[in-house]
Design a protein around this motif. Sequence first.
Motif, PDB file in Angstrom:
ATOM      1  N   LEU A 129      -1.916  -3.941  17.732  1.00 35.91           N
ATOM      2  CA  LEU A 129      -0.803  -4.132  16.562  1.00 35.91           C
ATOM      3  C   LEU A 129      -1.428  -4.174  15.280  1.00 35.91           C
ATOM      4  O   LEU A 129      -1.171  -3.187  14.319  1.00 35.91           O
ATOM      5  CB  LEU A 129      -0.274  -5.423  16.971  1.00 35.91           C
ATOM      6  CG  LEU A 129       0.882  -5.811  15.984  1.00 35.91           C
ATOM      7  CD1 LEU A 129       1.930  -4.721  15.584  1.00 35.91           C
ATOM      8  CD2 LEU A 129       1.289  -7.287  16.209  1.00 35.91           C
ATOM      9  N   LEU A 130      -2.667  -4.717  14.963  1.00 37.03           N
ATOM     10  CA  LEU A 130      -3.171  -4.690  13.633  1.00 37.03           C
ATOM     11  C   LEU A 130      -3.736  -3.401  13.429  1.00 37.03           C
ATOM     12  O   LEU A 130      -3.775  -2.730  12.116  1.00 37.03           O
ATOM     13  CB  LEU A 130      -4.630  -5.772  13.678  1.00 37.03           C
ATOM     14  CG  LEU A 130      -4.161  -7.012  13.827  1.00 37.03           C
ATOM     15  CD1 LEU A 130      -5.439  -7.702  13.863  1.00 37.03           C
ATOM     16  CD2 LEU A 130      -3.444  -7.479  12.630  1.00 37.03           C
TER      17      LEU A 130
ATOM     18  N   LYS B 110      -2.453  -1.679   9.924  1.00 38.55           N
ATOM     19  CA  LYS B 110      -3.065  -1.346   8.889  1.00 38.55           C
ATOM     20  C   LYS B 110      -2.915  -0.399   7.935  1.00 38.55           C
ATOM     21  O   LYS B 110      -2.893  -0.309   6.595  1.00 38.55           O
ATOM     22  CB  LYS B 110      -4.765  -0.972   9.615  1.00 38.55           C
ATOM     23  CG  LYS B 110      -5.692  -0.880   8.472  1.00 38.55           C
ATOM     24  CD  LYS B 110      -7.139  -0.546   9.217  1.00 38.55           C
ATOM     25  CE  LYS B 110      -8.099  -0.349   8.021  1.00 38.55           C
ATOM     26  NZ  LYS B 110      -9.346  -0.330   8.391  1.00 38.55           N
ATOM     27  N   PRO B 111      -2.355   1.009   8.219  1.00 36.11           N
ATOM     28  CA  PRO B 111      -1.846   1.894   7.436  1.00 36.11           C
ATOM     29  C   PRO B 111      -0.664   1.330   6.556  1.00 36.11           C
ATOM     30  O   PRO B 111      -0.677   1.638   5.469  1.00 36.11           O
ATOM     31  CB  PRO B 111      -1.386   2.989   8.210  1.00 36.11           C
ATOM     32  CG  PRO B 111      -2.246   3.000   9.483  1.00 36.11           C
ATOM     33  CD  PRO B 111      -2.329   1.621   9.783  1.00 36.11           C
ATOM     34  N   PHE B 112       0.138   0.720   7.435  1.00 40.11           N
ATOM     35  CA  PHE B 112       1.381   0.204   6.520  1.00 40.11           C
ATOM     36  C   PHE B 112       0.961  -0.768   5.498  1.00 40.11           C
ATOM     37  O   PHE B 112       1.399  -0.489   4.287  1.00 40.11           O
ATOM     38  CB  PHE B 112       2.480  -0.840   7.687  1.00 40.11           C
ATOM     39  CG  PHE B 112       3.537  -1.267   6.894  1.00 40.11           C
ATOM     40  CD1 PHE B 112       4.526  -0.795   6.601  1.00 40.11           C
ATOM     41  CD2 PHE B 112       3.449  -2.475   6.708  1.00 40.11           C
ATOM     42  CE1 PHE B 112       5.702  -1.350   6.038  1.00 40.11           C
ATOM     43  CE2 PHE B 112       4.395  -3.269   5.953  1.00 40.11           C
ATOM     44  CZ  PHE B 112       5.710  -2.742   5.719  1.00 40.11           C
TER      45      PHE B 112
ATOM     46  N   ASN C   7       0.082  -1.881  -0.349  1.00 36.51           N
ATOM     47  CA  ASN C   7      -1.024  -2.876  -0.950  1.00 36.51           C
ATOM     48  C   ASN C   7      -0.909  -4.226  -0.567  1.00 36.51           C
ATOM     49  O   ASN C   7      -0.809  -5.125  -1.132  1.00 36.51           O
ATOM     50  CB  ASN C   7      -1.058  -2.884  -2.495  1.00 36.51           C
ATOM     51  CG  ASN C   7      -1.151  -1.433  -2.972  1.00 36.51           C
ATOM     52  OD1 ASN C   7      -2.219  -0.587  -2.530  1.00 36.51           O
ATOM     53  ND2 ASN C   7      -0.280  -0.732  -3.948  1.00 36.51           N
ATOM     54  N   ILE C   8      -0.879  -4.364   0.707  1.00 37.33           N
ATOM     55  CA  ILE C   8      -0.696  -5.746   1.312  1.00 37.33           C
ATOM     56  C   ILE C   8      -2.034  -6.033   1.889  1.00 37.33           C
ATOM     57  O   ILE C   8      -2.719  -5.439   2.627  1.00 37.33           O
ATOM     58  CB  ILE C   8       0.236  -5.815   2.705  1.00 37.33           C
ATOM     59  CG1 ILE C   8       1.705  -5.643   1.996  1.00 37.33           C
ATOM     60  CG2 ILE C   8       0.234  -7.265   3.228  1.00 37.33           C
ATOM     61  CD1 ILE C   8       2.660  -5.476   3.060  1.00 37.33           C
TER      62      ILE C   8
END
Length: 122
Positions: free
Chosen positions: A108-109, A113-115, A120-121
Motif C-alpha cells: 500500500l505504501l 508513494k507516487p500520489f 507534495n505530501i
Amino acid sequence: MDKQLTGSFEAMLPMVDQMAAKFKLDAAAKGELTDIYRTWFNDDIDRAAVMRKIKDIYATSFTEKELQAVTQFYQTPAGKKFLKKSPELMRLGAQIGMQEAQSKQAQLLNRLKPFFEKHNIE
C-alpha cells in the motif's frame, strides 16, 4: 441486531490494541484508551438510528415474506446458535482482515508513494 452492532464494536478493538502498541502504552494506559472507545460507543453512537438505517436496508433488499422466513430461521436451534456466535465470528473475521491488511502495508505504501510525491505530501 443490537448484539451484532456490539459485535462490530468488539471487532474494532484490535485497532485499539494496535494503537496502544504503536504509542507504546502500558497496560493501564491501554485500558484507559479502550475505556474511551467503549464510552464513545456506548454514549455517543446512536444505536437506534443505526438500527433504523439497517432495517431500511433490509426492507429494500428483502420482501416481507423473505424477512419472515429469516425470522423463522432465527427461531430454530441453528438460527439461535448463529445469532449467538455471530458477534464472535465477526470479531474473528475482522481480525483476519486486519492481519491481511497489515501484512500488505508495504505494498500500500508503495502504491501511495507516487500520489504523495505528486501532491507534495510528506
